[in-house]
Design a protein around this motif. Structure first.
Motif, mmCIF file in Angstrom:
data_model
loop_
_atom_site.group_PDB
_atom_site.id
_atom_site.type_symbol
_atom_site.label_atom_id
_atom_site.label_comp_id
_atom_site.label_asym_id
_atom_site.label_seq_id
_atom_site.Cartn_x
_atom_site.Cartn_y
_atom_site.Cartn_z
ATOM 1 N N ASP A 3 -2.151 9.178 -7.274
ATOM 2 C CA ASP A 3 -2.201 10.608 -7.039
ATOM 3 C C ASP A 3 -3.637 11.056 -7.098
ATOM 4 O OD1 ASP A 3 -1.813 13.260 -6.794
ATOM 5 O OD2 ASP A 3 -0.522 13.494 -8.568
ATOM 6 N N GLU A 4 -4.100 11.723 -6.044
ATOM 7 C CA GLU A 4 -5.481 12.198 -6.012
ATOM 8 C C GLU A 4 -5.661 13.438 -6.885
ATOM 9 O OE1 GLU A 4 -7.832 10.690 -4.852
ATOM 10 O OE2 GLU A 4 -7.144 9.345 -3.284
ATOM 11 N N ARG A 5 -4.572 14.037 -7.381
ATOM 12 C CA ARG A 5 -4.674 15.280 -8.143
ATOM 13 C C ARG A 5 -4.589 14.996 -9.618
ATOM 14 N NH1 ARG A 5 0.235 18.232 -5.436
ATOM 15 N NH2 ARG A 5 1.014 16.112 -5.755
ATOM 16 N N LEU A 21 -15.245 3.054 -5.719
ATOM 17 C CA LEU A 21 -14.379 1.926 -5.415
ATOM 18 C C LEU A 21 -14.276 1.688 -3.914
ATOM 19 C CD1 LEU A 21 -11.504 2.505 -7.981
ATOM 20 C CD2 LEU A 21 -13.321 0.793 -8.091
ATOM 21 N N VAL A 22 -14.245 2.750 -3.144
ATOM 22 C CA VAL A 22 -14.237 2.613 -1.687
ATOM 23 C C VAL A 22 -15.502 1.898 -1.221
ATOM 24 C CG1 VAL A 22 -14.364 3.871 0.498
ATOM 25 C CG2 VAL A 22 -12.758 4.608 -1.267
ATOM 26 N N PRO A 60 -7.784 -8.115 -6.017
ATOM 27 C CA PRO A 60 -6.861 -7.579 -7.028
ATOM 28 C C PRO A 60 -7.574 -6.759 -8.098
ATOM 29 C CG PRO A 60 -7.124 -9.953 -7.280
ATOM 30 C CD PRO A 60 -7.742 -9.589 -5.978
ATOM 31 N N LEU A 61 -8.821 -7.097 -8.401
ATOM 32 C CA LEU A 61 -9.564 -6.321 -9.400
ATOM 33 C C LEU A 61 -9.819 -4.903 -8.890
ATOM 34 C CD1 LEU A 61 -12.161 -8.961 -10.677
ATOM 35 C CD2 LEU A 61 -10.073 -8.163 -11.820
ATOM 36 N N LEU A 62 -10.209 -4.791 -7.631
ATOM 37 C CA LEU A 62 -10.438 -3.463 -7.054
ATOM 38 C C LEU A 62 -9.119 -2.696 -6.932
ATOM 39 C CD1 LEU A 62 -13.051 -4.252 -4.258
ATOM 40 C CD2 LEU A 62 -13.436 -2.894 -6.326
ATOM 41 N N ALA A 63 -8.051 -3.390 -6.594
ATOM 42 C CA ALA A 63 -6.750 -2.723 -6.480
ATOM 43 C C ALA A 63 -6.310 -2.181 -7.841
ATOM 44 C CB ALA A 63 -5.713 -3.694 -5.926
ATOM 45 N N LEU A 64 -6.515 -2.980 -8.885
ATOM 46 C CA LEU A 64 -6.160 -2.521 -10.225
ATOM 47 C C LEU A 64 -6.991 -1.305 -10.621
ATOM 48 C CD1 LEU A 64 -4.640 -2.869 -12.879
ATOM 49 C CD2 LEU A 64 -6.414 -4.492 -13.598
ATOM 50 N N ALA A 65 -8.288 -1.368 -10.312
ATOM 51 C CA ALA A 65 -9.155 -0.230 -10.635
ATOM 52 C C ALA A 65 -8.726 1.021 -9.875
ATOM 53 C CB ALA A 65 -10.609 -0.583 -10.312
ATOM 54 N N ALA A 66 -8.302 0.858 -8.616
ATOM 55 C CA ALA A 66 -7.842 2.002 -7.830
ATOM 56 C C ALA A 66 -6.583 2.611 -8.425
ATOM 57 C CB ALA A 66 -7.604 1.567 -6.388
ATOM 58 N N LEU A 68 -5.683 2.441 -11.618
ATOM 59 C CA LEU A 68 -6.065 3.099 -12.860
ATOM 60 C C LEU A 68 -6.778 4.419 -12.587
ATOM 61 C CD1 LEU A 68 -7.306 0.019 -14.924
ATOM 62 C CD2 LEU A 68 -5.167 1.280 -15.214
ATOM 63 N N ARG A 69 -7.528 4.456 -11.493
ATOM 64 C CA ARG A 69 -8.266 5.682 -11.132
ATOM 65 C C ARG A 69 -7.360 6.670 -10.416
ATOM 66 N NH1 ARG A 69 -11.162 9.354 -11.951
ATOM 67 N NH2 ARG A 69 -13.134 9.825 -10.928
ATOM 68 N N ARG A 70 -6.159 6.188 -10.031
ATOM 69 C CA ARG A 70 -5.184 7.029 -9.327
ATOM 70 C C ARG A 70 -5.781 7.577 -8.035
ATOM 71 N NH1 ARG A 70 -3.095 11.255 -13.546
ATOM 72 N NH2 ARG A 70 -1.501 11.604 -11.937
ATOM 73 N N SER A 71 -6.438 6.639 -7.299
ATOM 74 C CA SER A 71 -7.090 7.038 -6.052
ATOM 75 C C SER A 71 -6.418 6.362 -4.866
ATOM 76 C CB SER A 71 -8.580 6.654 -6.092
ATOM 77 O OG SER A 71 -9.175 6.864 -4.821
ATOM 78 N N ARG A 72 -5.755 7.190 -4.033
ATOM 79 C CA ARG A 72 -5.088 6.648 -2.861
ATOM 80 C C ARG A 72 -6.096 6.088 -1.872
ATOM 81 N NH1 ARG A 72 -2.428 10.762 -1.791
ATOM 82 N NH2 ARG A 72 -0.432 10.183 -2.720
ATOM 83 N N ARG A 73 -7.197 6.790 -1.673
ATOM 84 C CA ARG A 73 -8.172 6.320 -0.687
ATOM 85 C C ARG A 73 -8.790 4.989 -1.107
ATOM 86 N NH1 ARG A 73 -11.470 10.749 -2.505
ATOM 87 N NH2 ARG A 73 -11.064 11.865 -0.567
ATOM 88 N N ALA A 74 -9.025 4.825 -2.415
ATOM 89 C CA ALA A 74 -9.584 3.557 -2.875
ATOM 90 C C ALA A 74 -8.592 2.417 -2.664
ATOM 91 C CB ALA A 74 -9.981 3.654 -4.339
ATOM 92 N N LEU A 75 -7.314 2.697 -2.933
ATOM 93 C CA LEU A 75 -6.303 1.659 -2.763
ATOM 94 C C LEU A 75 -6.193 1.256 -1.293
ATOM 95 C CD1 LEU A 75 -4.351 0.072 -4.522
ATOM 96 C CD2 LEU A 75 -2.598 1.774 -4.002
ATOM 97 N N LEU A 76 -6.266 2.224 -0.396
ATOM 98 C CA LEU A 76 -6.242 1.907 1.029
ATOM 99 C C LEU A 76 -7.488 1.122 1.438
ATOM 100 C CD1 LEU A 76 -4.864 5.261 2.502
ATOM 101 C CD2 LEU A 76 -3.687 3.054 2.401
ATOM 102 N N ALA A 77 -8.637 1.472 0.848
ATOM 103 C CA ALA A 77 -9.879 0.783 1.192
ATOM 104 C C ALA A 77 -9.844 -0.682 0.793
ATOM 105 C CB ALA A 77 -11.068 1.480 0.531
ATOM 106 N N VAL A 78 -9.121 -0.990 -0.280
ATOM 107 C CA VAL A 78 -9.031 -2.382 -0.741
ATOM 108 C C VAL A 78 -8.337 -3.256 0.296
ATOM 109 C CG1 VAL A 78 -8.037 -3.883 -2.519
ATOM 110 C CG2 VAL A 78 -9.126 -1.748 -3.169
ATOM 111 N N LEU A 79 -7.539 -2.649 1.168
ATOM 112 C CA LEU A 79 -6.896 -3.428 2.218
ATOM 113 C C LEU A 79 -7.917 -4.079 3.138
ATOM 114 C CD1 LEU A 79 -3.939 -1.079 3.243
ATOM 115 C CD2 LEU A 79 -3.805 -3.235 1.963
ATOM 116 N N LEU A 80 -9.084 -3.459 3.286
ATOM 117 C CA LEU A 80 -10.096 -4.000 4.202
ATOM 118 C C LEU A 80 -10.564 -5.387 3.771
ATOM 119 C CD1 LEU A 80 -11.897 -3.670 6.667
ATOM 120 C CD2 LEU A 80 -13.534 -2.425 5.214
#
Length: 312
Positions: A3-5, A21-22, A60-66, A68-80
């Motif tokens: 959740d970004e909020r 993270l992005v 997986p480390l970046l995905a976990l951090a995303a 924990l940070r509750r950042s949708r954009r970061a989680l999507l960026a990890v797909l790259l």
């Protein structure tokens, strides 16, 4: 749920959430794609090249951090970087396409380790895999090794600290100069049942952080020797002190196939033996068809052994 909020968080902070993270995800993807653009100054480029398969651990480390940070954009960026890593190395984890049956010759290679307290135990464990040919490096006590190999492998060729043990007659053998100032490689002609097979057993120059020049020169020397060798069927067994992802390995890649890449599964890491993180040990070939490839854990060595099977 990502959740970004966040209650009470300023709107500006919410907008910047996950940007670091992005950026890290994008940089990781760029490094995976362009690792060979890193200048090879004091061996830095080679180090990055060799470590590139391990960079997938950052996903997986970046995905976990995303998360924990509750950042949708970061989680999507990890797909790259995840997609880039899968494109580069995912094939290595697929079941091998080579046919496992019908191997005419089985080979193994082992760095015994200088100072090995029981080289006979190491060699004996390797012989348990029942190869037809065994290439050894860092052989300090050939007689102790002979005590466990001689009965099953009556034919031997040795130069300095490298040796070849064979079930079949060795018609000729001689040392090979790889630029070290002393021979730490040999070339042998093995009279296999299907015909002659040229076998190199090699231990190339060592590489350390900031000191790879000697290793690089020995790789080039080995490539020149193999290029000039007229043999139709040829196998290289040994500790080459470099990974196939290293740009320095390219001269050999252009000349020889890699049994692990063609008939193995996974990266086949061999060093350090307790928790392998790279693969300096190789089985390379030409004029044969690989059927199997793998790694064997043996006692008392700091390297795991590599094995392969070939059809004629």
């Amino acid at each position: 749920m990502v959740d970004e909020r966040a209650a009470g968080e300023p709107a500006g902070s919410r907008g910047r959430r996950g940007l670091v993270l992005v950026a890290c995800a994008v940089l990781l993807a760029l490094l995976l794609v362009g690792h060979r653009a890193v200048p090879n100054v004091n061996g830095l480029g080679s180090l990055v090249d060799s470590a590139t398969p391990l960079l997938g651990l950052g996903v997986p480390l970046l995905a976990l951090a995303a998360l924990l940070r509750r950042s949708r954009r970061a989680l999507l960026a990890v797909l790259l970087p995840a997609v880039v890593w899968a494109g580069l190395y995912g094939r290595a984890w697929l079941p091998p396409t080579a046919e496992a049956d019908g191997a005419a010759v089985r080979v193994a290679s082992q760095n015994l380790r200088a100072g090995n307290p029981d080289p006979a135990a190491t060699a004996g464990a390797l012989a348990g895999a029942a190869p037809d040919l065994i290439g050894l490096q860092e052989v300090a006590d050939g007689e102790r090794v002979a005590s466990v190999l001689a009965e099953r492998y009556p034919h031997r060729a040795a130069v300095s600290t490298v040796a070849l043990w064979s079930r079949w007659p060795i018609r000729e053998a001689h040392g090979v100069d790889t630029g070290l100032g002393w021979d730490r490689a040999l070339r042998a002609v093995v009279a296999a049942p299907q015909g002659d097979l040229v076998v190199y057993v090699v231990h190339l120059g060592s590489a350390r952080a900031g000191h790879t020049a000697t290793r690089d020169e020995t790789v080039a020397a080995l490539a020149a020797t193999v290029r000039a060798d007229p043999a139709d069927r040829l196998v290289v067994l040994g500790d080459l002190n470099t990974a196939t992802t290293d740009r320095v390995f390219d001269p050999l890649t252009r000349l020889l196939g890699d049994a692990q890449a063609e008939a193995g599964q996974g990266f086949g890491f061999t060093w350090p033996a307790e928790l392998p993180m790279t693969r300096p040990d190789h089985v390379l070939y030409r004029g044969l068809t690989p059927t199997t490839a793998g790694v064997v854990r043996t006692p008392d060595s700091d390297h795991r052994a590599v094995t392969a099977g070939f059809r004629w």
